[in-house]
Design a protein around this motif. Structure first.
Motif, mmCIF file in Angstrom:
data_model
loop_
_atom_site.group_PDB
_atom_site.id
_atom_site.type_symbol
_atom_site.label_atom_id
_atom_site.label_comp_id
_atom_site.label_asym_id
_atom_site.label_seq_id
_atom_site.Cartn_x
_atom_site.Cartn_y
_atom_site.Cartn_z
ATOM 1 N N PRO A 63 -5.597 4.316 -0.413
ATOM 2 C CA PRO A 63 -4.494 3.657 0.308
ATOM 3 C C PRO A 63 -4.019 4.457 1.515
ATOM 4 O O PRO A 63 -3.705 3.892 2.557
ATOM 5 N N ARG A 64 -3.989 5.774 1.377
ATOM 6 C CA ARG A 64 -3.541 6.632 2.491
ATOM 7 C C ARG A 64 -4.497 6.538 3.671
ATOM 8 O O ARG A 64 -4.077 6.463 4.822
ATOM 9 N N LEU A 65 -5.800 6.541 3.375
ATOM 10 C CA LEU A 65 -6.801 6.466 4.442
ATOM 11 C C LEU A 65 -6.724 5.120 5.159
ATOM 12 O O LEU A 65 -6.788 5.049 6.397
ATOM 13 N N LEU A 66 -6.547 4.052 4.391
ATOM 14 C CA LEU A 66 -6.404 2.725 4.980
ATOM 15 C C LEU A 66 -5.162 2.654 5.863
ATOM 16 O O LEU A 66 -5.203 2.129 6.980
ATOM 17 N N LEU A 67 -4.043 3.212 5.376
ATOM 18 C CA LEU A 67 -2.799 3.185 6.147
ATOM 19 C C LEU A 67 -2.907 3.979 7.438
ATOM 20 O O LEU A 67 -2.414 3.536 8.489
ATOM 21 N N ILE A 68 -3.550 5.129 7.391
ATOM 22 C CA ILE A 68 -3.628 5.944 8.613
ATOM 23 C C ILE A 68 -4.488 5.261 9.678
ATOM 24 O O ILE A 68 -4.170 5.300 10.871
ATOM 25 N N ILE B 21 2.675 11.577 8.680
ATOM 26 C CA ILE B 21 2.942 11.669 7.231
ATOM 27 C C ILE B 21 1.662 11.382 6.450
ATOM 28 O O ILE B 21 1.348 12.082 5.473
ATOM 29 N N SER B 22 0.912 10.372 6.859
ATOM 30 C CA SER B 22 -0.334 10.048 6.154
ATOM 31 C C SER B 22 -1.338 11.201 6.278
ATOM 32 O O SER B 22 -2.054 11.521 5.337
ATOM 33 N N MET C 53 8.277 5.601 15.374
ATOM 34 C CA MET C 53 8.204 5.570 13.908
ATOM 35 C C MET C 53 6.767 5.467 13.426
ATOM 36 O O MET C 53 6.390 6.081 12.425
ATOM 37 N N LEU C 54 5.943 4.699 14.138
ATOM 38 C CA LEU C 54 4.531 4.619 13.773
ATOM 39 C C LEU C 54 3.840 5.963 13.950
ATOM 40 O O LEU C 54 2.966 6.332 13.154
ATOM 41 N N PHE D 189 0.831 -1.207 0.000
ATOM 42 C CA PHE D 189 0.000 0.000 0.000
ATOM 43 C C PHE D 189 0.865 1.257 0.000
ATOM 44 O O PHE D 189 0.514 2.267 -0.608
ATOM 45 N N SER D 190 2.006 1.169 0.675
ATOM 46 C CA SER D 190 2.936 2.297 0.663
ATOM 47 C C SER D 190 3.528 2.495 -0.733
ATOM 48 O O SER D 190 3.729 3.627 -1.177
ATOM 49 N N ILE D 191 3.776 1.394 -1.439
ATOM 50 C CA ILE D 191 4.293 1.487 -2.813
ATOM 51 C C ILE D 191 3.234 2.087 -3.733
ATOM 52 O O ILE D 191 3.541 2.907 -4.610
#
Length: 197
Positions: free
Chosen positions: A117-122, A189-190, A182-183, A104-106
């Motif tokens: 993808p950004r919303l899912l990652l955050i 960042i997201s 880091m998280l 998802f980051s890629i």
């Protein structure tokens, strides 16, 4: 009858000047988001390393002390304490999630304007941070007791006898807090990448 419309020279010059600026700002926004996505990927690799190090260090921690004979020994291991077992399981889940989040980051690097993808990652990064912090905090309390004991409860510290074990579990706790930091940065960042302006 003529259908010709005269445009003053000043207005056409303004239109020519403003058109490239609009295109440049749109391109600049994509570059800004792509830079954030690349930084997200690199930071995600660092978080994977820290979480895996915490899991492996705690999971392999253990020390045996001989007492009189080799048949009667004192042993300390992570599996003697439910808190450390929870730590290993929680950090393994966080590590697995971080590895699975790399695609998802890629996608966010390839398509920096994509919101899904950004919303899912955050959302999932926030869940992983919560689990990571809970495991690290619980293990920190036990490590503190192992080092200092508790005079009120007559609990003695064991780190004078089990120095290697205490060093391993302390290192695992430090690595888990590095992963938590880091998280936190990944969530920020997201959030920045989801901004419209």
């Amino acid at each position: 009858m003529s259908t010709r419309v005269d445009i003053p020279a000043e207005k056409s010059a303004v239109a020519k000047v403003t058109a490239p600026l609009i295109g440049a700002s749109a391109h600049g926004k994509g570059g800004y988001k792509k830079g954030l996505a690349i930084f997200d990927f690199v930071l995600r690799l660092g978080a994977i390393t820290a979480a895996l190090a915490a899991t492996a260090t705690m999971g392999t921690s253990g020390q045996t002390l001989p007492f009189f004979t080799q048949f009667f020994q004192f042993e300390a291991g992570y599996d003697d304490l439910p808190t450390f077992q929870f730590f290993v399981i929680a950090m393994a889940i966080v590590s697995g999630y971080l590895v699975l989040s790399l695609p998802f980051s890629i996608v966010a690097i390839i398509r920096p304007q994509a919101i899904g993808p950004r919303l899912l990652l955050i959302i999932l990064d926030t869940v992983a941070l919560t689990l990571n912090t809970a495991a690290a905090a619980a293990a920190t309390a036990i490590v503190y007791l192992a080092h200092n004991g508790n005079a009120s409860a007559n609990w003695l510290g064991i780190c004078q006898q089990f120095g290697d074990f205490c060093q391993s579990v302390s290192g695992a706790v430090v690595a888990s807090f590095i992963a938590a930091v880091m998280l936190m940065f990944l969530i920020v960042i997201s959030a920045l990448a989801l901004r419209k302006h």
